[in-house]
Design a protein around this motif. Structure first.
Motif, PDB file in Angstrom:
ATOM      1  N   GLY A   1     -11.070  38.431   5.137  1.00 39.22           N
ATOM      2  CA  GLY A   1     -11.851  38.039   6.307  1.00 39.22           C
ATOM      3  C   GLY A   1     -11.538  36.666   6.856  1.00 39.22           C
ATOM      4  O   GLY A   1     -11.929  36.336   7.986  1.00 39.22           O
ATOM      5  N   ILE A   2     -10.824  35.839   6.080  1.00 42.82           N
ATOM      6  CA  ILE A   2     -10.529  34.480   6.546  1.00 42.82           C
ATOM      7  C   ILE A   2      -9.591  34.472   7.758  1.00 42.82           C
ATOM      8  O   ILE A   2      -9.857  33.778   8.748  1.00 42.82           O
ATOM      9  CB  ILE A   2      -9.981  33.614   5.396  1.00 42.82           C
ATOM     10  CG1 ILE A   2     -11.126  33.170   4.482  1.00 42.82           C
ATOM     11  CG2 ILE A   2      -9.242  32.385   5.939  1.00 42.82           C
ATOM     12  CD1 ILE A   2     -12.167  32.260   5.138  1.00 42.82           C
ATOM     13  N   PRO A   3      -8.480  35.207   7.740  1.00 43.36           N
ATOM     14  CA  PRO A   3      -7.615  35.182   8.931  1.00 43.36           C
ATOM     15  C   PRO A   3      -8.366  35.594  10.194  1.00 43.36           C
ATOM     16  O   PRO A   3      -8.218  34.958  11.255  1.00 43.36           O
ATOM     17  CB  PRO A   3      -6.508  36.183   8.584  1.00 43.36           C
ATOM     18  CG  PRO A   3      -6.441  36.152   7.086  1.00 43.36           C
ATOM     19  CD  PRO A   3      -7.868  36.006   6.650  1.00 43.36           C
ATOM     20  N   GLU A   4      -9.188  36.626  10.089  1.00 46.13           N
ATOM     21  CA  GLU A   4      -9.941  37.095  11.251  1.00 46.13           C
ATOM     22  C   GLU A   4     -10.935  36.036  11.715  1.00 46.13           C
ATOM     23  O   GLU A   4     -11.098  35.804  12.930  1.00 46.13           O
ATOM     24  CB  GLU A   4     -10.672  38.393  10.911  1.00 46.13           C
ATOM     25  CG  GLU A   4      -9.764  39.584  10.640  1.00 46.13           C
ATOM     26  CD  GLU A   4      -9.139  39.581   9.248  1.00 46.13           C
ATOM     27  OE1 GLU A   4      -8.271  40.431   8.993  1.00 46.13           O
ATOM     28  OE2 GLU A   4      -9.522  38.737   8.415  1.00 46.13           O
ATOM     29  N   ALA A   5     -11.581  35.358  10.760  1.00 47.32           N
ATOM     30  CA  ALA A   5     -12.554  34.317  11.114  1.00 47.32           C
ATOM     31  C   ALA A   5     -11.879  33.145  11.818  1.00 47.32           C
ATOM     32  O   ALA A   5     -12.401  32.609  12.816  1.00 47.32           O
ATOM     33  CB  ALA A   5     -13.290  33.837   9.870  1.00 47.32           C
ATOM     34  N   LEU A   6     -10.716  32.734  11.319  1.00 49.55           N
ATOM     35  CA  LEU A   6     -10.008  31.618  11.934  1.00 49.55           C
ATOM     36  C   LEU A   6      -9.545  31.978  13.342  1.00 49.55           C
ATOM     37  O   LEU A   6      -9.618  31.150  14.265  1.00 49.55           O
ATOM     38  CB  LEU A   6      -8.815  31.209  11.067  1.00 49.55           C
ATOM     39  CG  LEU A   6      -9.133  30.714   9.653  1.00 49.55           C
ATOM     40  CD1 LEU A   6      -7.858  30.238   8.959  1.00 49.55           C
ATOM     41  CD2 LEU A   6     -10.181  29.609   9.673  1.00 49.55           C
TER      42      LEU A   6
ATOM     43  N   ILE B   1     -21.140  22.918   6.354  1.00 54.89           N
ATOM     44  CA  ILE B   1     -21.482  24.322   6.130  1.00 54.89           C
ATOM     45  C   ILE B   1     -20.940  24.691   4.755  1.00 54.89           C
ATOM     46  O   ILE B   1     -19.725  24.621   4.508  1.00 54.89           O
ATOM     47  CB  ILE B   1     -20.861  25.243   7.201  1.00 54.89           C
ATOM     48  CG1 ILE B   1     -21.414  24.906   8.589  1.00 54.89           C
ATOM     49  CG2 ILE B   1     -21.131  26.713   6.853  1.00 54.89           C
ATOM     50  CD1 ILE B   1     -20.766  25.700   9.716  1.00 54.89           C
ATOM     51  N   GLY B   2     -21.824  25.053   3.839  1.00 51.39           N
ATOM     52  CA  GLY B   2     -21.413  25.429   2.490  1.00 51.39           C
ATOM     53  C   GLY B   2     -21.102  26.908   2.402  1.00 51.39           C
ATOM     54  O   GLY B   2     -21.770  27.741   3.027  1.00 51.39           O
ATOM     55  N   CYS B   3     -20.092  27.252   1.607  1.00 48.97           N
ATOM     56  CA  CYS B   3     -19.618  28.636   1.467  1.00 48.97           C
ATOM     57  C   CYS B   3     -19.888  29.132   0.048  1.00 48.97           C
ATOM     58  O   CYS B   3     -19.332  28.593  -0.912  1.00 48.97           O
ATOM     59  CB  CYS B   3     -18.120  28.708   1.755  1.00 48.97           C
ATOM     60  SG  CYS B   3     -17.637  27.975   3.329  1.00 48.97           S
ATOM     61  N   ARG B   4     -20.671  30.170  -0.074  1.00 47.83           N
ATOM     62  CA  ARG B   4     -21.033  30.666  -1.402  1.00 47.83           C
ATOM     63  C   ARG B   4     -19.938  31.499  -2.064  1.00 47.83           C
ATOM     64  O   ARG B   4     -20.028  31.802  -3.255  1.00 47.83           O
ATOM     65  CB  ARG B   4     -22.306  31.516  -1.317  1.00 47.83           C
ATOM     66  CG  ARG B   4     -23.569  30.731  -1.040  1.00 47.83           C
ATOM     67  CD  ARG B   4     -24.783  31.560  -1.422  1.00 47.83           C
ATOM     68  NE  ARG B   4     -26.001  31.058  -0.846  1.00 47.83           N
ATOM     69  CZ  ARG B   4     -26.714  30.055  -1.346  1.00 47.83           C
ATOM     70  NH1 ARG B   4     -26.303  29.434  -2.433  1.00 47.83           N
ATOM     71  NH2 ARG B   4     -27.827  29.669  -0.754  1.00 47.83           N
TER      72      ARG B   4
ATOM     73  N   ASP C   1     -17.194  36.631   6.908  1.00 51.92           N
ATOM     74  CA  ASP C   1     -17.383  37.118   8.278  1.00 51.92           C
ATOM     75  C   ASP C   1     -18.535  36.414   8.997  1.00 51.92           C
ATOM     76  O   ASP C   1     -18.686  36.540  10.216  1.00 51.92           O
ATOM     77  CB  ASP C   1     -17.579  38.638   8.300  1.00 51.92           C
ATOM     78  CG  ASP C   1     -18.801  39.098   7.529  1.00 51.92           C
ATOM     79  OD1 ASP C   1     -19.399  38.290   6.791  1.00 51.92           O
ATOM     80  OD2 ASP C   1     -19.162  40.287   7.649  1.00 51.92           O
ATOM     81  N   GLU C   2     -19.342  35.650   8.256  1.00 54.16           N
ATOM     82  CA  GLU C   2     -20.418  34.885   8.880  1.00 54.16           C
ATOM     83  C   GLU C   2     -19.926  33.575   9.498  1.00 54.16           C
ATOM     84  O   GLU C   2     -20.650  32.941  10.258  1.00 54.16           O
ATOM     85  CB  GLU C   2     -21.496  34.547   7.843  1.00 54.16           C
ATOM     86  CG  GLU C   2     -22.232  35.729   7.250  1.00 54.16           C
ATOM     87  CD  GLU C   2     -23.240  35.253   6.215  1.00 54.16           C
ATOM     88  OE1 GLU C   2     -24.213  34.579   6.588  1.00 54.16           O
ATOM     89  OE2 GLU C   2     -23.043  35.549   5.021  1.00 54.16           O
ATOM     90  N   LEU C   3     -18.703  33.173   9.161  1.00 60.84           N
ATOM     91  CA  LEU C   3     -18.243  31.834   9.525  1.00 60.84           C
ATOM     92  C   LEU C   3     -18.202  31.565  11.030  1.00 60.84           C
ATOM     93  O   LEU C   3     -18.716  30.532  11.481  1.00 60.84           O
ATOM     94  CB  LEU C   3     -16.876  31.572   8.887  1.00 60.84           C
ATOM     95  CG  LEU C   3     -16.274  30.191   9.128  1.00 60.84           C
ATOM     96  CD1 LEU C   3     -17.215  29.080   8.686  1.00 60.84           C
ATOM     97  CD2 LEU C   3     -14.931  30.058   8.400  1.00 60.84           C
TER      98      LEU C   3
END
Length: 237
Positions: A103-108, A199-202, A224-226
């Motif tokens: 999900g990181i590439p999509e979020a960026l 913003i902290g990431c769990r 995906d919340e980022l």
């Protein structure tokens, strides 16, 4: 590109990539090379985030911390370990025992489409961070990259952030704003020391309650919340 006015600072280890395998393998090799007892799994888990010299000093290598850092970097940057994706093939450096979180590439991509300036802000030495981002195709998804120095003059997150702000001519008085996105207390504290909220990431490597204890201004659970969290952040703070 126009001068960035909304800057999203992104931690690397535990935020963009799941990097514990390479970090811990390199640390374990360091202790064995020095003939010292390897810390417990719980102690080793704290190595992801803080500067290496501090971690080695805290966990039994205060008298040889410089040599420990040298040995660690040797394992982390030169072909040392078997590649789990290519058994029997050529060895790879510890920094490539790594993977991008789903999900990181999509979020960026979404964040850049929404007009944010994305910059890596990591306590990992900048040359190493650059190689990791290039290998895992993160470089093209961000606008800049800020890391620690190899000579230990810039090792803390606050120092990295200030260095990055100088590079992009960040000016809060002119209206520039920024948020630090990360998974550990080092990200939260580093941001606060420089006047930047977080913003902290769990999904990373924080211990239970760590992000709350250090005062993360917002906490999210999944990658995906980022994008929407960043939108809310700049609308709220």
């Amino acid at each position: 590109m126009e001068h960035p006015t909304k800057v999203v600072l992104l931690d690397l280890d535990g935020t963009l990539t799941k990097s514990d395998s390479g970090i811990l393998s390199s640390a374990i090799r360091t202790y064995k090379k020095l003939g010292r007892p390897v810390p417990t799994d719980e102690e080793l888990s704290t190595f992801v985030g803080p500067p290496l010299s501090e971690s080695f000093t805290k966990h039994g290598l205060a008298d040889v911390s410089d040599e420990a850092v040298r040995l660690y970097r040797e394992a982390y940057t030169t072909p040392t370990f078997d590649d789990p994706l290519n058994p029997g093939g050529e060895k790879i450096p510890g920094m490539f025992l790594n993977e991008v979180y789903d999900g990181i590439p999509e979020a960026l991509k979404q964040l850049r489409e929404r007009g944010y300036f994305l910059a890596l802000a990591t306590c990992k030495p900048e040359p190493q961070a650059r190689l990791i981002c290039e290998r895992f195709h993160l470089t093209e998804l961000m606008d800049d990259l800020f890391g620690a120095s190899l000579d230990n003059t810039r090792i803390h997150k606050a120092q990295v952030i200030r260095y990055g702000f100088d590079r992009i001519h960040f000016d809060e008085e002119r209206g520039d704003r920024a948020v630090m996105v990360g998974d550990r207390w080092t990200d939260v504290d580093g941001g606060h020391y420089t006047g930047v909220k977080s913003i902290g990431c769990r999904w990373g490597f924080a211990a239970p309650g760590e992000l709350e204890e250090h005062g993360a201004d917002m906490i999210i659970d999944t990658t995906d919340e980022l994008p929407d969290a960043v939108d809310r952040f700049f609308a709220t703070f």
